[in-house]
Design a protein around this motif. Structure first.
Motif, mmCIF file in Angstrom:
data_model
loop_
_atom_site.group_PDB
_atom_site.id
_atom_site.type_symbol
_atom_site.label_atom_id
_atom_site.label_comp_id
_atom_site.label_asym_id
_atom_site.label_seq_id
_atom_site.Cartn_x
_atom_site.Cartn_y
_atom_site.Cartn_z
ATOM 1 N N GLN B 11 59.025 71.833 -47.241
ATOM 2 C CA GLN B 11 59.779 72.892 -46.947
ATOM 3 C C GLN B 11 60.378 73.190 -48.351
ATOM 4 O O GLN B 11 60.782 72.089 -49.048
ATOM 5 C CB GLN B 11 61.089 72.289 -46.061
ATOM 6 N N THR B 12 60.401 74.238 -48.765
ATOM 7 C CA THR B 12 61.022 74.634 -50.275
ATOM 8 C C THR B 12 62.517 75.088 -50.073
ATOM 9 O O THR B 12 63.158 75.217 -48.836
ATOM 10 C CB THR B 12 60.260 75.985 -50.825
ATOM 11 N N LEU B 13 63.309 75.283 -50.985
ATOM 12 C CA LEU B 13 64.648 75.765 -51.208
ATOM 13 C C LEU B 13 64.664 77.042 -50.344
ATOM 14 O O LEU B 13 65.573 77.222 -49.606
ATOM 15 C CB LEU B 13 65.014 75.805 -52.603
ATOM 16 N N PHE B 14 63.520 78.053 -50.660
ATOM 17 C CA PHE B 14 63.699 79.272 -49.867
ATOM 18 C C PHE B 14 63.521 79.205 -48.446
ATOM 19 O O PHE B 14 64.215 79.646 -47.806
ATOM 20 C CB PHE B 14 62.410 80.247 -50.510
ATOM 21 N N ASP B 15 62.729 78.184 -47.819
ATOM 22 C CA ASP B 15 62.577 77.769 -46.607
ATOM 23 C C ASP B 15 63.989 77.484 -46.233
ATOM 24 O O ASP B 15 64.361 77.702 -44.998
ATOM 25 C CB ASP B 15 61.782 76.619 -46.208
ATOM 26 N N ARG B 16 64.520 76.559 -46.821
ATOM 27 C CA ARG B 16 66.176 76.129 -46.452
ATOM 28 C C ARG B 16 66.953 77.342 -46.328
ATOM 29 O O ARG B 16 68.027 77.496 -45.342
ATOM 30 C CB ARG B 16 66.535 75.236 -47.409
ATOM 31 N N VAL B 17 66.885 77.960 -47.207
ATOM 32 C CA VAL B 17 67.691 79.420 -47.191
ATOM 33 C C VAL B 17 67.538 80.154 -45.944
ATOM 34 O O VAL B 17 68.421 80.464 -45.132
ATOM 35 C CB VAL B 17 67.704 80.106 -48.385
ATOM 36 N N GLN B 18 66.170 80.243 -45.866
ATOM 37 C CA GLN B 18 65.802 80.989 -44.317
ATOM 38 C C GLN B 18 66.267 80.264 -43.239
ATOM 39 O O GLN B 18 66.925 81.063 -42.226
ATOM 40 C CB GLN B 18 64.222 81.163 -44.350
ATOM 41 N N GLN B 19 66.204 79.291 -43.132
ATOM 42 C CA GLN B 19 66.663 78.406 -41.909
ATOM 43 C C GLN B 19 68.150 78.436 -41.835
ATOM 44 O O GLN B 19 68.607 78.892 -40.769
ATOM 45 C CB GLN B 19 66.413 76.830 -41.890
ATOM 46 N N ALA B 20 68.959 78.372 -42.845
ATOM 47 C CA ALA B 20 70.474 78.511 -42.764
ATOM 48 C C ALA B 20 70.776 79.962 -42.360
ATOM 49 O O ALA B 20 71.738 80.237 -41.776
ATOM 50 C CB ALA B 20 71.072 78.353 -44.324
ATOM 51 N N ALA B 21 70.203 80.853 -43.057
ATOM 52 C CA ALA B 21 70.260 82.288 -42.406
ATOM 53 C C ALA B 21 69.934 82.307 -40.765
ATOM 54 O O ALA B 21 70.867 83.105 -40.019
ATOM 55 C CB ALA B 21 69.363 83.334 -42.968
ATOM 56 N N VAL B 22 68.821 81.827 -40.370
ATOM 57 C CA VAL B 22 68.607 81.946 -38.884
ATOM 58 C C VAL B 22 69.779 81.171 -38.279
ATOM 59 O O VAL B 22 70.048 81.378 -37.065
ATOM 60 C CB VAL B 22 66.959 81.364 -38.607
ATOM 61 N N LEU B 23 70.053 80.012 -38.607
ATOM 62 C CA LEU B 23 71.261 79.351 -37.657
ATOM 63 C C LEU B 23 72.546 80.407 -37.851
ATOM 64 O O LEU B 23 73.178 80.192 -36.804
ATOM 65 C CB LEU B 23 71.523 78.111 -38.595
ATOM 66 N N ALA B 24 72.891 80.879 -38.972
ATOM 67 C CA ALA B 24 73.778 81.762 -39.038
ATOM 68 C C ALA B 24 73.769 82.779 -38.106
ATOM 69 O O ALA B 24 74.794 83.175 -37.025
ATOM 70 C CB ALA B 24 74.250 82.208 -40.472
ATOM 71 N N LEU B 25 72.708 83.342 -38.026
ATOM 72 C CA LEU B 25 72.396 84.605 -37.104
ATOM 73 C C LEU B 25 72.666 83.971 -35.581
ATOM 74 O O LEU B 25 73.322 84.759 -34.720
ATOM 75 C CB LEU B 25 70.801 85.110 -37.330
ATOM 76 N N LEU B 26 72.139 82.632 -35.325
ATOM 77 C CA LEU B 26 72.121 82.301 -34.015
ATOM 78 C C LEU B 26 73.693 82.108 -33.433
ATOM 79 O O LEU B 26 74.227 82.662 -32.370
ATOM 80 C CB LEU B 26 71.443 80.948 -33.698
ATOM 81 N N PHE B 27 74.442 81.351 -34.424
ATOM 82 C CA PHE B 27 75.819 81.259 -34.332
ATOM 83 C C PHE B 27 76.562 82.917 -34.017
ATOM 84 O O PHE B 27 77.312 82.873 -33.005
ATOM 85 C CB PHE B 27 76.641 80.656 -35.392
ATOM 86 N N GLY B 28 76.024 83.805 -35.077
ATOM 87 C CA GLY B 28 76.599 85.023 -34.771
ATOM 88 C C GLY B 28 76.322 85.597 -33.510
ATOM 89 O O GLY B 28 77.333 86.219 -32.967
ATOM 90 N N LEU B 29 75.049 85.518 -33.156
ATOM 91 C CA LEU B 29 74.585 86.344 -31.782
ATOM 92 C C LEU B 29 75.449 85.870 -30.575
ATOM 93 O O LEU B 29 75.968 86.445 -29.636
ATOM 94 C CB LEU B 29 72.966 85.548 -31.385
ATOM 95 N N LEU B 30 75.280 84.328 -30.666
ATOM 96 C CA LEU B 30 76.322 83.813 -29.386
ATOM 97 C C LEU B 30 77.600 84.258 -29.481
ATOM 98 O O LEU B 30 78.247 84.288 -28.327
ATOM 99 C CB LEU B 30 76.022 82.101 -29.407
ATOM 100 N N TYR B 31 78.298 83.942 -30.453
ATOM 101 C CA TYR B 31 79.635 84.431 -30.743
ATOM 102 C C TYR B 31 80.015 85.929 -30.089
ATOM 103 O O TYR B 31 80.738 86.216 -29.621
ATOM 104 C CB TYR B 31 79.904 84.426 -32.318
ATOM 105 N N ALA B 32 78.885 86.811 -30.821
ATOM 106 C CA ALA B 32 79.215 88.249 -30.134
ATOM 107 C C ALA B 32 79.050 88.346 -28.832
ATOM 108 O O ALA B 32 79.719 89.042 -28.048
ATOM 109 C CB ALA B 32 77.875 88.950 -30.794
#
Lengths: 418, 445
Positions: B11-32
Motif C-alpha cells: 500500500q502506498t500513501l496514495f492508497d491510504r489517502v484513498q482508503q481514508a476518503a472511502v472511509l469518510a464516504l461510508l461514515f457520511g453515507l450512513l450519517y445522511a
C-alpha cells in the motif's frame, strides 16, 4: 413456521442450488426462468399450506431485499459482457432502444387501460403512473437464460442467436431504471421533515440519490478492490458494500434494484479485476435467485391477481406487440419469429416485481408481482418454442439437434469428451 | 481473519489517502441515511449496520496497520466510533440485532480453534499445557478473588454487604478472571500467521480454558449459593447438569466432526453455506439441547484436524468465511462497548485488570519453572492470556442472574474490565508475537 426456520430452509435451498452448479439448469435441471420455485412458494404460502404466513414474510423481508439486491449487483457487474465478450456500443444502444420500446408500449397500454379495470378505477394520476411504469418494468425483460438454454440444448450458433442474446443482455438496464423511477414516485419511507422540505423535485432527486449512491459505492468498491488480491478480502468488500447499499436504500425507501445495479455497473466499469469479480459472484446468482423466487411465490395474492387479470392481458399483449415490432426490425432471417423468441422472462422480472411489491404495498405492488410471474409463466410456454423455430428458420439449428434426449451430453461435455 | 498469508500489493500513501476518503464516504453515507430517516427500520437497519461495520472495520485495520495495531483492535475502534456512544450511526436496537451474528462467529472461532489443535503438537506440550492450565486457573482464581474482596470496601454496591456475601461475590469475580478470549487469540494468530512456541502454547491454553471455566463456574455457583441465599443448602444439581452438558457436548462434537470429515471427503463443496447452517442452525439446536456450543464445535474441529486428512482444507474454508464474519463480530463488540460504564468504573476496573495481568505473569513463571518450559515461554507465555471477550460477558450475565439486587452492577464492572482487556490484550499479544519473531506477515518487519 418461524422466520428462523424459513431462513435456514432458504440457506438450504441456496445450498442445493449451488451444489447442482450454475450450469445445470441450462442442461436440463429446472426451467430457464426458475418459475417452478414460484410455484413452490405459492404452495407454501398463506393461500395454500400457510407454512410461510404473512408474519414470517415480514420477518424475512431483509433477506428478500438482500437477495434482490445481490441479483441486481451481478447483473450490473456483467452488464454489457457475455462470457467475457464485451458487447459493442451499437448493440448496447440497440438493446436499450428495444427495451425502451417495450417499456413504453407496456406502460402506455397499462396507463390507458387502468381506469377500465375495477381494481384500479379509483387510482389518482400518481398511483396510475406508478402502476404503468411498474408494469413496464416487470414486462420488459427478455431473459438471456432462455436464449442460452435453447442455444446450448440445440447447439445453435450464428448471428441471430448472438443478436438475441446481446439484445436480451443490453435490455436489462431499461426495466431496472424504470422500476427505480416508479419507486421514487411513491417512496415508502417518510423522510424527516427538514430533509423533505429541502428537496424541491423529490422523485427526481430521490432517483438520482439512489442511482448516485450505487455508483458512488461501486466506485469506492472498485478502488478498494484495485490492489486487493486476497479472495476473502474481496468478498468482504463486495458483501459489505452490497449490505450497506441495500440497508441504506431500504431505510430511505429508495429502489434497491436500481441502486445495486448502479453499484455493480460501477464495479464492472471501473475495476481492473472485473473478470475475477464476475467469476466470483456469478456462481452465487442462482443461490440468491431461488430463495427470492420462492418468497415471491409466497407473497402472491390470488384474489388481487384475478381482479387484475384484464390488465395483465393488456400489458402482456402490449409486450408481445412491442417485441414483435422489434423482431421485425432486427430479426435476421426470422423476422416474424424473432419477437416471440424474446418473450421469455424470469429472474429480473420477478426480482423487480418482488421489490416493487415491497416498496409499493397494496394492490399496485401485489399486481405488479403477479404480472411478473404470469409474464414469466407465459414466456416459458411460448418463448423457447418460438426461439427454436426462429433459430431453425435462420438455419442456426441443424436437423440432427432437433430432438435431443435428456441424457444427451451438453455441447461443452461433448467437447470435453472429444 | 483478514490479513491472511496471501501476497498482496504494497500500500502506498496514495492508497491510504484513498482508503481514508472511502472511509469518510461510508461514515457520511450512513450519517445522511440516519438523519434523513431517523426512525430505524428494524432488521433492515442491521443490514446496513453489518455492511458498514464490515467495510469500516476493514478500512480502519488497513489504515492503522502502519501503527502495528492488531486488525481486531481496529475493528473494535471502528465499531466504537460508529456505535451508540460514538457518532450514533448505529443505535442500540441495531447493535442488539447485530449480536445475532455472534453465534456464527463463535461457531467459526471454536471450529477453527479445535482445528488448530494438532495432536502431534499437543503431545509435545502436554506437560506444559497441564501445568499452565492448573497454575493459571488456580492462581488467577485465588488471587483475583482476594484482590476483589479487598476492593469491596470501595465498591458502592458491595460496601455494606455482610462478610459471607462479599466473599461470594469475590469468588464469582474469580471465575470471571479465569476466562480468556479464544476469539481475540485466533484473531491475532490469523492476522500474524504466527507459528512458534508462544503462539501454540497460548492457543492450546486458551482453548482448554473454555472447558475449565465451565467447571469452575458450576462449582463456584454451587458453593456460593448458601452464602447468597439464606437457608439455601449445598446442592449438587448444577454439577450433575454440568456433567451432562460436557459429556453431551463432547459426544455431539465428535459426531459432528465425523460427519464433517465425510462431507469434506466426498462432497467438499458449498462450505460457506454449510458453515452458515452450522453457525446459525446447529447452534440453536445445541442451545435447545442445553449443550455447550463452543465445546461442541471445538471438539468437531479437533476431530476433523486429527482424525482425517481434511484439516487444512477445513481451515482454509474457515479462514475464508471468518475473514468476513470476524470483522462484523469485533466491530459489533466495539459498538456494544458501554463507554459510560467504563468512564464510571474505569479506575477500579483498571486496577482489577492490572491485578489479573500480574497474577497471570506470576502463574506463568511458576508453571514454566515446574514444566521446564523454554525461556521464551517463561518470559512471554502469559501475554496471550490477557484478552477477555464474550465468555467473560457470558459469565457476567450468569452472575447477574444469580445475585439478587446488585447483580447488574457486578455485570457493569465485568463489562468495564472486559472493555479494557479487549483493547489491551490483542495489542500486547501481537507485539510479543512480532518481537519473538513468530509472526509470519511482513507488516511487523
Amino acid at each position: 413456521m418461524s422466520a428462523f426456520v424459513l431462513v435456514m430452509a432458504l440457506v438450504g435451498i441456496s445450498y442445493v442450488a449451488g451444489l447442482f452448479g450454475p450450469g445445470r439448469s441450462i442442461r436440463g435441471l429446472g426451467l430457464p426462468s426458475g418459475i417452478e420455485w414460484v410455484a413452490v412458494g405459492v404452495v407454501l404460502g398463506p393461500g395454500v399450506l400457510g407454512v410461510i404466513d404473512h408474519a414470517v414474510q415480514t420477518d424475512v423481508e431483509p433477506i428478500v431485499f438482500v437477495a434482490v439486491g445481490w441479483l441486481a449487483l451481478v447483473l450490473g457487474v456483467d452488464y454489457g459482457v457475455i462470457r467475457r465478450r464485451r458487447l459493442r456500443a451499437g448493440r448496447i444502444a440497440l438493446g436499450l432502444v428495444a427495451g425502451a420500446v417495450t417499456l413504453a408500449a407496456v406502460s402506455g397500454a397499462v396507463w390507458l387501460a387502468a381506469p377500465h379495470v375495477a381494481l384500479f378505477a379509483t387510482l389518482g394520476p400518481l398511483d396510475r403512473l406508478v402502476l404503468a411504469l411498474g408494469a413496464g418494468a416487470v414486462a420488459t425483460e427478455s431473459t438471456s437464460n432462455a436464449i442460452r438454454w435453447v442455444a446450448e440444448r440445440h447447439g445453435a450458433r450464428g448471428p441471430l442467436s448472438e443478436l438475441l442474446d446481446d439484445l436480451a443482455e443490453a435490455k436489462d438496464a431499461a426495466p431496472i431504471l424504470a422500476a427505480g423511477v416508479a419507486v421514487c414516485l411513491r417512496p415508502s419511507t417518510t423522510l424527516d421533515d427538514s430533509v423533505a422540505r429541502a428537496l424541491p423535485a423529490q422523485p427526481l432527486v430521490l432517483f438520482g440519490a439512489a442511482l448516485g449512491t450505487g455508483l458512488l459505492l461501486g466506485g469506492a468498491a472498485a478502488i478498494l478492490l484495485r490492489k486487493e488480491t486476497r479472495g476473502e478480502q474481496r468478498w468482504g468488500i463486495l458483501v459489505g458494500t452490497v449490505l450497506l447499499a441495500v440497508g441504506a436504500m431500504a431505510r430511505l425507501g429508495l429502489p434497491v434494484v436500481t441502486s445495486l445495479f448502479g453499484l455493480g455497473l460501477a464495479v464492472g466499469l471501473l475495476s481492473r479485476h472485473r473478470d475475477e469479480v464476475s467469476a466470483m459472484i456469478d456462481p452465487t446468482r442462482r443461490g440468491a435467485l431461488l430463495p427470492a423466487l420462492l418468497l415471491a411465490g409466497a407473497r402472491l395474492e390470488p384474489t388481487t391477481a384475478l381482479s387484475a387479470a384484464a390488465l395483465f392481458a393488456v400489458a402482456l399483449g402490449a409486450r408481445a406487440v412491442a417485441l414483435a415490432t422489434v423482431g421485425v426490425a432486427v430479426g435476421r432471417g426470422a423476422r416474424l419469429l424473432a419477437g416471440p423468441a424474446m418473450l421469455s422472462s424470469g429472474e429480473l422480472s420477478v426480482a423487480i416485481g418482488l421489490s416493487l411489491a415491497l416498496a409499493v404495498p397494496g394492490a399496485i405492488g401485489e399486481s405488479l408481482l403477479a404480472l411478473s410471474v404470469v409474464g414469466a409463466l407465459l414466456g416459458e410456454l411460448v418463448g423457447p418454442v418460438a426461439l427454436r423455430a426462429a433459430l431453425r428458420r435462420a438455419g442456426e439449428i441443424g436437423r440432427a439437434h432437433d430432438a435431443p434426449s435428456d441424457d444427451a451430453p451438453a455441447p461443452d461435455e461433448k467437447e470435453a469428451a472429444a | 481473519m483478514s490479513g491472511g498469508g496471501h501476497a498482496r500489493e504494497r500500500q502506498t500513501l496514495f492508497d491510504r489517502v484513498q482508503q481514508a476518503a472511502v472511509l469518510a464516504l461510508l461514515f457520511g453515507l450512513l450519517y445522511a441515511a440516519t438523519r434523513a430517516v431517523p426512525q430505524a427500520a428494524g432488521a433492515l437497519s442491521s443490514v446496513a449496520g453489518i455492511g458498514f461495520l464490515l467495510l469500516a472495520g476493514t478500512l480502519a485495520s488497513e489504515l492503522l496497520e502502519p501503527l502495528r495495531i492488531p486488525h481486531l483492535t481496529a475493528y473494535i475502534l471502528a465499531g466504537m466510533l460508529a456505535g451508540p456512544y460514538g457518532l450514533h450511526l448505529l443505535d442500540h436496537e441495531t447493535v442488539t440485532e447485530l449480536s445475532k451474528t455472534n453465534s456464527l462467529a463463535l461457531a467459526l472461532i471454536a471450529l477453527a480453534g479445535g482445528a488448530e489443535l494438532r495432536l502431534v503438537d499437543l503431545r509435545k506440550t502436554a506437560r506444559s499445557l497441564a501445568w499452565t492450565t492448573l497454575f493459571q486457573s488456580l492462581f488467577t482464581f485465588i488471587f483475583t478473588t482476594a484482590l476483589f474482596f479487598a476492593f469491596t470496601g470501595f465498591l458502592p454496591f458491595a460496601r455494606d454487604l455482610p462478610f459471607a456475601e462479599r466473599a461470594a461475590v469475590s469468588l464469582l469475580w474469580g471465575v470471571v478472571a479465569v476466562t480468556r478470549s479464544p476469539s481475540a487469540t485466533l484473531g491475532v494468530l490469523a492476522q500474524t500467521r504466527a507459528n512458534g512456541p508462544v503462539a501454540q502454547a497460548t492457543l492450546a491454553s486458551v482453548m482448554v480454558s473454555d472447558v475449565v471455566v465451565l467447571v469452575v463456574l458450576a462449582v463456584t455457583l454451587t458453593l456460593v449459593r448458601p452464602l447468597i441465599e439464606p437457608g439455601a443448602t449445598l446442592s449438587m444439581t448444577k454439577l450433575v447438569g454440568l456433567g451432562h452438558e460436557l459429556l453431551g457436548s463432547v459426544s455431539l462434537g465428535t459426531t459432528l466432526g465425523l460427519v464433517l470429515v465425510v462431507y469434506l471427503r466426498f462432497i467438499g463443496r458449498q462450505l460457506v453455506l454449510v458453515l452458515l447452517l452450522l453457525g446459525f442452525g446447529f447452534t440453536e439446536v445445541l442451545k435447545y439441547l442445553h449443550f455447550e456450543p463452543l465445546l461442541t464445535f471445538l471438539v468437531a474441529g479437533f476431530i476433523v484436524q486429527n482424525l482425517s486428512s481434511q484439516g487444512e482444507k477445513f481451515l482454509r474454508a474457515l479462514d475464508g468465511v471468518g475473514a468476513v464474519v470476524y470483522v462484523v463480530f469485533f466491530a459489533g463488540a466495539g459498538a456494544h462497548l458501554e463507554i459510560p460504564i467504563l468512564r464510571q468504573l474505569g479506575v477500579i476496573a483498571l486496577a482489577l485488570c492490572l491485578g489479573r495481568v500480574a497474577f497471570a505473569w506470576l502463574a506463568n513463571r511458576a508453571a514454566a519453572r515446574v514444566a521446564g518450559d523454554p525461556p521464551v515461554l517463561r518470559r512471554w507465555g502469559w501475554v496471550g492470556l490477557v484478552s477477555q471477550a464474550g465468555i467473560a460477558l457470558g459469565v457476567g450475565s450468569v452472575i447477574e442472574r444469580n445475585l439478587p439486587g446488585y447483580g447488574a452492577q457486578v455485570r457493569a464492572l465485568v463489562i468495564a474490565t472486559v472493555a479494557i482487556n479487549e483493547m489491551l490484550g490483542p495489542v500486547l499479544f501481537k507485539t510479543v508475537l512480532d518481537r519473538t519473531g513468530e509472526s509470519r506477515t511482513d507488516d511487523h518487519a
